[in-house]
Design an enzyme around this catalytic site. Structure first.
Site, short mmCIF file in Angstrom:
data_model
loop_
_atom_site.label_atom_id
_atom_site.label_comp_id
_atom_site.label_asym_id
_atom_site.label_seq_id
_atom_site.Cartn_x
_atom_site.Cartn_y
_atom_site.Cartn_z
N GLU A 23 -1.78 3.70 0.27
CA GLU A 23 -0.61 3.32 1.41
C GLU A 23 0.36 4.43 1.17
OE1 GLU A 23 3.20 0.65 1.99
OE2 GLU A 23 2.51 1.61 0.22
N ASP A 57 -0.30 1.16 -3.86
CA ASP A 57 1.02 1.13 -3.45
C ASP A 57 1.86 2.23 -3.55
OD1 ASP A 57 3.03 -0.84 -2.00
OD2 ASP A 57 4.23 -0.27 -3.79
#
Length: 664
Positions: free
Chosen positions: A424, A395
């Protein structure tokens, strides 16, 4: 003066000032070895390939005069001492080429080395003289003397000297013998040898380049909004995910969720009694990144899920989110891993205009962070690897230090070379590309916002023809829990089918967040966010709801597995279609036997028509030839006659997938 028989190394890309003396000049390289390809600029970063994938290396190698050169490709796994050597073949304009194939996981390296091939040059010139009838004894003597000099390094060559001395006129045939040439090659002093700088290669497993991901929240796998789903509930969903053709099942964080500032539905600041909170607010009294949310089940339940997934041909991928809720145990156990305000409070996370009051961020350069925090985060990954997880979606990696990622990923992959990291990172291209260079196997991309023909063609062309092609693997997710694209909000079922076929056929890496197959698109007005976002609630779904595109997704994944042409983005070619709403592209088979061609009407609201060019040239056919066509989506066959054809495509069937071959 440098020993001309020892390899020099061309490692400095900066041209130094001219040598000041003749002695210094004579010690500099006489050969030039440059333009090594494939290569990655900007540091000592690896080219990315998979095990069993052939790597074709090219380099420009030349020298002064008419000297003959010999050039070799050197390659090896980085943990091996000995180089493996492959002779390189000369192409026009001083380019040399050879190939090698990594046969195991891990980091490899290669280089190119060239030198003056003195005996090879003699053979070349001696043959020309013989053919022209101008060879003399002195020429034969020259060759004999080269062999005698080499016999000091390879005594077996003395026999050749004796044979040549006794052969008289027959010495010419002996001097041109292929056996002698091979023997001389083993004894070659390699004068003026020059070696390029090394280029690293990361050889990963095929899933780093080709995989189909399905994302779900385990807590939502339930039929009762008051009952939190469990890992055992997810096991019951595995057959449907398998039947859609996915091979990677990805979960957002599965750790305990904090209670301080817990978010309610739609990111509200007040949570109700039963609101589950955001799984990205990691950490509570039950533990942090090394623990499992109690309502999902413990590690035994997770082990059952991993094993069940394996039996269905699926592997589990987890989210690695480096952030904490205010309740994370690390805040009390390691306060030096965080940045504190003068009043003793902490600043919550922000990504303006978004605010995350339930999350605080670690400080990688805090008072006690190095090495404690860095090692703890690395150990979190290793813990989950031991529990059967070999793939991690990371993330927001672009908000964490690049040196951390380079160290951590290298450390993990040195122990477990089959581990894959997906970045990401929706940020600047420079940062996205640097994350790939420092170790990430895959990355989210701008595909999510590339809707028009011009945008798609430009973006794919950049990824397939420019520098990123060697190190950046684009993962085409059609949606995410954070991104409800505007295109999908208004396009209804045709738009979902359009985006699915584009993602699944343009890239070897294709991802879907659950609900996409049901054409979910209800937005918060004016935002790229889902109304009643699953990030804050347990979301129930009817997995067989009318209007779903499950069969389309299953068909696309079936074709992706069957045809290697669909397992990479690098072979994409765009063709002429005379309508800006119709995109037309092809992907040749690796063996050259056929080409898969995809045509998509990008307008989900109305039909469009165009004249288009059939890429007969890709199959070595002229513009007036006919070609066999198989419709891979519908399962029928026909023929096209000639290059120029006409079509109309309606929104109710917005794409065509054909395979073209020379014969039926």
């Amino acid at each position: 003066m440098a020993d001309a028989s020892m390899p020099m190394s061309s490692t400095d890309p900066v041209r130094l000032p001219p040598p000041a003396t003749a002695e210094q000049a004579a010690a500099t390289p006489r050969l030039v070895v440059e333009s090594l390809s494939p290569s990655v600029e900007g540091g000592d970063y690896p080219v990315r390939r998979v095990v069993g994938e052939e790597i074709t290396v090219e380099a420009t190698v030349f020298t002064d005069g008419h000297e003959q050169l010999a050039v070799e490709l050197l390659w090896r796994p980085c943990d091996e001492a000995e180089w493996r050597r492959v002779p390189m073949t000369a192409l026009p304009t001083d380019v040399w080429t050879a190939s090698f194939t990594p046969d195991r996981l891990g980091r490899h390296e290669y280089a190119v080395e060239g030198w003056l091939d003195v005996f090879g040059g003699f053979r070349r010139d001696f043959r020309k003289k013989l053919d022209a009838g101008v060879a003399h004894d002195v020429d034969r003597q020259e060759g004999r003397n080269l062999i005698e000099a080499a016999s000091a390094r390879q005594p077996a060559l003395r026999e050749w000297v004796t044979r040549i001395d006794a052969a008289g006129e027959g010495a010419s045939d002996l001097l041109l013998s292929d056996d002698l040439a091979a023997a001389m090659a083993t004894a070659d002093a390699r004068p003026f040898a020059l070696r390029s700088a090394r280029q690293l290669v990361d050889a990963e497993r095929i899933a780093a380049r080709f995989s189909s991901w399905y994302e779900l929240f385990p807590r939502s796998i339930t039929t009762d909004p008051a009952r939190h789903g469990t890992f055992d509930d997810v096991i019951g969903r595995l057959p449907q995910i398998r039947d859609m053709g996915f091979d990677t099942l990805y979960f957002p964080p599965v750790h305990p969720i904090g209670r301080t500032n817990r978010k309610g539905p739609n990111n509200s600041l007040t949570a109700g009694e039963g609101d589950p909170g955001s799984p990205y607010a990691i950490g509570a009294a039950e533990g942090g990144h090394d623990a499992i949310h109690p309502e999902l089940g413990g590690f035994e339940a997770f082990a059952r899920l991993v094993e069940a997934a394996r039996t269905h041909g699926l592997e589990i991928a987890l989210d690695f989110a480096i952030q904490a809720s205010p309740d994370h145990p690390w805040l009390t156990e390691h306060p030096g891993w965080f940045a504190w305000r003068p009043d003793g409070s902490m600043k919550y996370a922000e990504n303006p205009p978004k605010k995350y009051q339930d999350i605080v961020n670690v400080d990688f350069y805090g008072p006690d962070a190095v090495p404690g925090l860095w090692a703890a985060l690395r150990d979190v990954v290793l813990l989950w690897v031991e529990h059967g997880v070999k793939t991690f979606r990371v993330d927001n990696p672009h908000t964490k230090p690049l040196p951390f990622w380079e160290w951590m990923i290298a450390d993990v992959r040195a122990r477990h070379p089959d581990v894959i990291f997906l970045a990401e990172a929706f940020t600047r291209p420079t940062m996205m590309y640097r994350l790939a260079k420092v170790g990430f196997s895959q990355s989210y991309t701008y595909f999510t916002w590339r809707d028009t023909k011009a945008e798609l063609e430009s973006y794919i062309t950049e990824l397939t023809t420019e520098a990123p092609k060697e190190f950046y693997r684009p993962h085409f997710f059609v949606n995410t829990p954070d991104i409800n694209p505007v295109y999908l909000q208004t396009s209804r079922r045709p738009g979902f089918r359009i985006r699915a076929v584009l993602a699944a056929t343009l890239s070897g890496l294709f991802g879907v967040y659950s609900g996409f197959e049901l054409c979910e698109a209800d937005p918060i007005p004016g935002k790229e966010e889902y109304n009643d976002s699953e990030k804050y609630i347990v979301k129930l779904r009817d997995w067989n709801a009318p209007g779903n595109i499950i069969l389309d997704i299953a068909m696309l994944n079936r074709l992706r597995r069957r045809y290697p042409a669909l397992q990479t983005h690098l072979n994409t070619r765009f063709f002429v279609a005379g309508n800006d709403n119709i995109i037309w592209y092809g992907k040749p088979d690796p063996d050259g036997q056929g080409i898969i061609c995809v045509m998509v009407n990008l307008d989900p609201h109305q039909g469009h028509e165009c004249t288009f060019q059939v890429p007969l040239w890709e199959l070595g056919l002229d513009d007036n030839s006919s070609v066999a066509v198989e419709d891979l989506a519908e399962g029928y066959r026909f023929r096209w006659y000639g290059r120029d054809q006409f079509i109309r495509i309606e929104p109710d069937q917005p794409f065509r997938i054909w395979r073209l071959t020379r014969d039926q």
